[in-house]
Design a protein around this motif. Structure first.
Motif, PDB file in Angstrom:
ATOM      1  N   THR A  64      39.069  44.462  40.969  1.00 19.30           N
ATOM      2  CA  THR A  64      38.441  45.414  41.886  1.00 19.30           C
ATOM      3  C   THR A  64      38.576  45.027  43.361  1.00 19.30           C
ATOM      4  N   HIS A  65      39.298  43.956  43.649  1.00 17.39           N
ATOM      5  CA  HIS A  65      39.441  43.532  45.048  1.00 17.39           C
ATOM      6  C   HIS A  65      40.877  43.135  45.368  1.00 17.39           C
ATOM      7  N   LYS A  66      41.211  43.263  46.652  1.00 20.48           N
ATOM      8  CA  LYS A  66      42.550  42.892  47.097  1.00 20.48           C
ATOM      9  C   LYS A  66      42.499  41.535  47.780  1.00 20.48           C
TER      10      LYS A  66
ATOM     11  N   GLN B  41      36.730  35.750  37.331  1.00 21.81           N
ATOM     12  CA  GLN B  41      37.996  35.746  38.084  1.00 21.81           C
ATOM     13  C   GLN B  41      38.713  37.072  37.877  1.00 21.81           C
ATOM     14  N   ILE B  42      38.848  37.448  36.597  1.00 20.00           N
ATOM     15  CA  ILE B  42      39.550  38.690  36.264  1.00 20.00           C
ATOM     16  C   ILE B  42      38.788  39.900  36.799  1.00 20.00           C
TER      17      ILE B  42
ATOM     18  N   TYR C  10      47.600  41.457  40.041  1.00 22.25           N
ATOM     19  CA  TYR C  10      48.371  40.954  41.190  1.00 22.25           C
ATOM     20  C   TYR C  10      49.780  40.569  40.749  1.00 22.25           C
ATOM     21  N   ASP C  11      50.686  40.560  41.738  1.00 24.25           N
ATOM     22  CA  ASP C  11      52.043  40.083  41.496  1.00 24.25           C
ATOM     23  C   ASP C  11      52.077  38.586  41.790  1.00 24.25           C
TER      24      ASP C  11
END
Ligand code: PHE
Length: 339
Positions: A181-183, A175-176, A298-299
């Motif tokens: 590395t992805h949006k 998951q991390i 991420y926020d």
């Protein structure tokens, strides 16, 4: 003597040219048979004078031996060739073809279902993982009692940055790694091998597999999750099954859930498979914890998502009625060859 010379030249050529066993046998009869040309000469020795006998005798005998061994040689050659020629009338040999391992079959089935629902299949991730990805980043700090849920194989050797290494206890570290590395938005599943340092029994192995799922977006919620897994189980077991969500605890999700399905054997009435409860526990899941989203970069006020982990061994055992998880890696072909 002339006659012997003629026989020698003709016989040698004809034997050399013989193209099959039948014509070779004809030549043997022609020259060495009971009334063969050379045999006749050998017989006529009896009527010759002593001088003639002395000259013709050894020559004729030598020729007989020469032709005899030439024919034997040729016979060998022709028989070999005959054996190697394709004989379409011979019964065929059954060729043994390999097949997929039962776990591979189930894993492929699970992956195919998610792929058809637009999930990307992410391959791999390291089996030797760092303490950070396996625990810290998943909101399981050092000395947290939750670490005890995972009996861990720690490695003696430290990593490149002197970090502690272990055999990953679940596929959740991916998951991390994926978020880093992805949006978002995205929806992935990650099949992988995991390890737990525990005593083995019919439902515990030190080495087994998991499929991790992670879906993150601006408004991904638990209803999405419920729809996806209901669809998943219906397709996997080829019938509509009631799904039950129970509150549970995993540090990397909040709320955390345990997912049960209505027993695939008795349909909920109670049997030996569901231990008379009517339900089967099939996966851990939940909404991704804000700390985990943060660790992924991420926020958490902007993004949210769900995650779950499912065990292909458990699914395969239910699907094929396999009583003991240790059979998967036991190497007993009588088991494996049933699939
Ligand atoms: N990683 C958990 C386990 O191994 C399963 C899980 C995955 C739970 C994702 C919640 C979310 O038990």
């Amino acid at each position: 003597m002339d006659k012997l010379e003629q026989i020698k030249i003709a016989a040698e050529r004809e034997i050399k040219d013989a193209s099959n066993l039948k014509s070779l046998e004809d030549l043997r009869i022609k020259y060495l048979g009971r009334s063969g040309e050379l045999t006749m000469i050998l017989r006529s020795l009896a009527d010759m004078s002593l001088e003639e006998k002395k000259i013709v005798g050894p020559k004729a005998q030598a020729l007989r031996m020469e032709l005899d061994s030439m024919i034997t040689e040729k016979n060998k050659k022709l028989s070999e060739r005959k054996r190697s020629v394709l004989d379409v009338s011979r019964p065929g040999k059954k060729i043994k073809i390999g097949h997929l391992h039962p776990l591979s079959i189930v894993e492929k089935e699970i992956v195919d279902i998610f792929r058809s629902m637009s999930f990307s299949v992410i391959d791999g991730g390291p089996e030797v993982e760092t303490e950070y990805y396996n625990f810290d980043a998943l909101n399981i700090p050092k000395n947290h009692p939750a670490r005890e849920m995972h009996d861990t194989f720690w490695l003696e050797k430290l990593g490149n940055k002197n970090e502690r290494l272990l055999l990953r206890t679940h596929t959740s570290p991916m998951q991390i790694r994926y978020m880093e590395t992805h949006k978002p938005p995205f929806q992935i599943i990650v099949p992988g091998r995991v390890f737990r340092y525990e005593a083995t029994d019919a439902s515990h192995e030190i080495n087994f597999s998991q499929i991790e799922c992670l879906m993150v977006g601006k408004d991904v919620n638990l209803s999405n999750f419920k729809f996806i897994i209901e669809e998943f189980f219906a397709r996997l077991f080829k019938k509509k099954l009631t799904v039950r969500l129970r509150p549970s605890y995993f540090p990397f999700v909040e709320p955390g859930l345990e997912v049960d399905i209505q027993c695939v054997k008795c349909g909920g009435k109670g049997c030996n498979i569901c231990k008379d409860s009517g339900w089967l526990e099939v996966m851990g899941a939940g909404m991704v914890h804000p700390n985990v989203l943060k660790a992924g970069g991420y926020d958490p006020r902007e993004y949210q998502g769900f995650a779950f982990g499912v065990g292909p061994e458990r699914i395969a055992m239910l699907k094929y009625n396999i009583p003991d998880i240790r059979m998967f890696y036991g190497g007993d072909l009588r088991f494996i060859n049933q699939f």
